[in-house]
Every structure is written in C-alpha cells, then in structure tokens.
Design a protein around this motif. Sequence first.
Motif, PDB file in Angstrom:
ATOM      1  N   UNK A 158     -10.144  -9.636  -8.322  1.00  0.00           N
ATOM      2  CA  UNK A 158      -8.825  -9.283  -7.805  1.00  0.00           C
ATOM      3  C   UNK A 158      -8.799  -7.778  -7.571  1.00  0.00           C
ATOM      4  N   UNK A 159      -8.312  -7.377  -6.416  1.00  0.00           N
ATOM      5  CA  UNK A 159      -8.194  -5.957  -6.090  1.00  0.00           C
ATOM      6  C   UNK A 159      -6.786  -5.483  -6.430  1.00  0.00           C
ATOM      7  N   UNK A 160      -6.708  -4.386  -7.162  1.00  0.00           N
ATOM      8  CA  UNK A 160      -5.429  -3.767  -7.512  1.00  0.00           C
ATOM      9  C   UNK A 160      -5.318  -2.475  -6.707  1.00  0.00           C
ATOM     10  N   UNK A 161      -4.190  -2.298  -6.020  1.00  0.00           N
ATOM     11  CA  UNK A 161      -3.946  -1.101  -5.221  1.00  0.00           C
ATOM     12  C   UNK A 161      -2.652  -0.466  -5.697  1.00  0.00           C
ATOM     13  N   UNK A 162      -2.702   0.837  -5.985  1.00  0.00           N
ATOM     14  CA  UNK A 162      -1.503   1.516  -6.488  1.00  0.00           C
ATOM     15  C   UNK A 162      -1.209   2.791  -5.718  1.00  0.00           C
ATOM     16  N   UNK A 163       0.058   3.069  -5.583  1.00  0.00           N
ATOM     17  CA  UNK A 163       0.570   4.386  -5.217  1.00  0.00           C
ATOM     18  C   UNK A 163       1.620   4.690  -6.278  1.00  0.00           C
ATOM     19  N   UNK A 164       1.331   5.681  -7.102  1.00  0.00           N
ATOM     20  CA  UNK A 164       2.211   6.010  -8.223  1.00  0.00           C
ATOM     21  C   UNK A 164       2.733   7.426  -8.057  1.00  0.00           C
ATOM     22  N   UNK A 165       4.035   7.543  -7.967  1.00  0.00           N
ATOM     23  CA  UNK A 165       4.679   8.855  -7.829  1.00  0.00           C
ATOM     24  C   UNK A 165       5.341   9.186  -9.162  1.00  0.00           C
TER      25      UNK A 165
END
Length: 171
Positions: A158-165
């Motif tokens: 499973x691929x996890x993609x994040x953009x965390x601000x």
Amino acid sequence: MTVAVETGVWQLDQAASTVGISHRTMWGLVNVKGTFSTVTGQGEVRPDGSAVGTLTLAAASLDTKNAKRDKHLRSADLFDVEKFPEITFAVRSAELRDGDTVHIVGQLTVHGISRPQTFTARLKDATGEALTLDAEFTVDRDQFGLGWNQMGMLRGLTTVTTTLRFLRRAA
C-alpha cells in the motif's frame, strides 16, 4: 533550498494537510485510492535541529468514495475500527539533510500492531510560522494484521502519500 526550521512546538494544520493511500486490487487491475478526513498531530523541533512528534489518523475516516468498500474497510476483516479506532505514526527522529530532504524514523501502529518505518520527506514552504512536508512511502498491510484477501484479489504494498502542513505554536 537550504532551510532552517524554528525550534519549538508545531501543530498540524488539519485543513491544509492530507493523508492518502492507494492499493492495487482486483488482481492488480484496479488502483483503489482513499483519504483520511480526520488527521491530527504535532511535533517539536529541538535546539539541535532534530524533531519528534506524533500523527494520528481516525481509521474510520478513510474515504474511498465507495460506501460499501469503506464499510468493509472499517469491519473486523480489515481495520476493525471498533477495536482499533486510531492509526498512529510516532516520529522518533526527523533530521533535515541535503537541503530540503528530511530523513524520518518512526513507529507506525495499525490494527494494534507497531512496526518501525523509515522514509524520506521533502520540506517545502518553510517559514518561521509554517512548514509543509511531502512524503510517499509503502507499507506491507500483512505486517499489520490486515491480511484479508478474498480470492487473492489484494496483492503488493500500500502506498501512503502525505502533505502535512504545520503551524508554529505561539510560546
């Protein structure tokens, strides 16, 4: 880009952050994507420039845009959100390297099972008051007790993609 990140406590900006997953299913023919709508977290940048923190996802907030599939994902076959309502990632160390590259070492807990996880993120849009990290990494769901696989439909990682601000918390 060379970036210096301010020391102190940083709070996740939920409205500007996303955590998504994708997984090939139906014997690799379909790529199922979903996002978690409830994500919280915070981190602390220490005087030596290293960072620690925690990110928490509400497992039941995963939305794949298919109500029947989402109900099954929440069931005891997979995430079992009644017993394991949260997915957490505890950052044990985050170090800025090579300009905007951040080496992250932590512990991912899914379905009550914890495993070490290491990956690289990219620091972007860093100011004294806000910073954004982008990352993509893979997870083997079988290592977390999510082994349901009717007729061999689910294979691979499973691929996890994040953009965390993160916003700097006032002292």
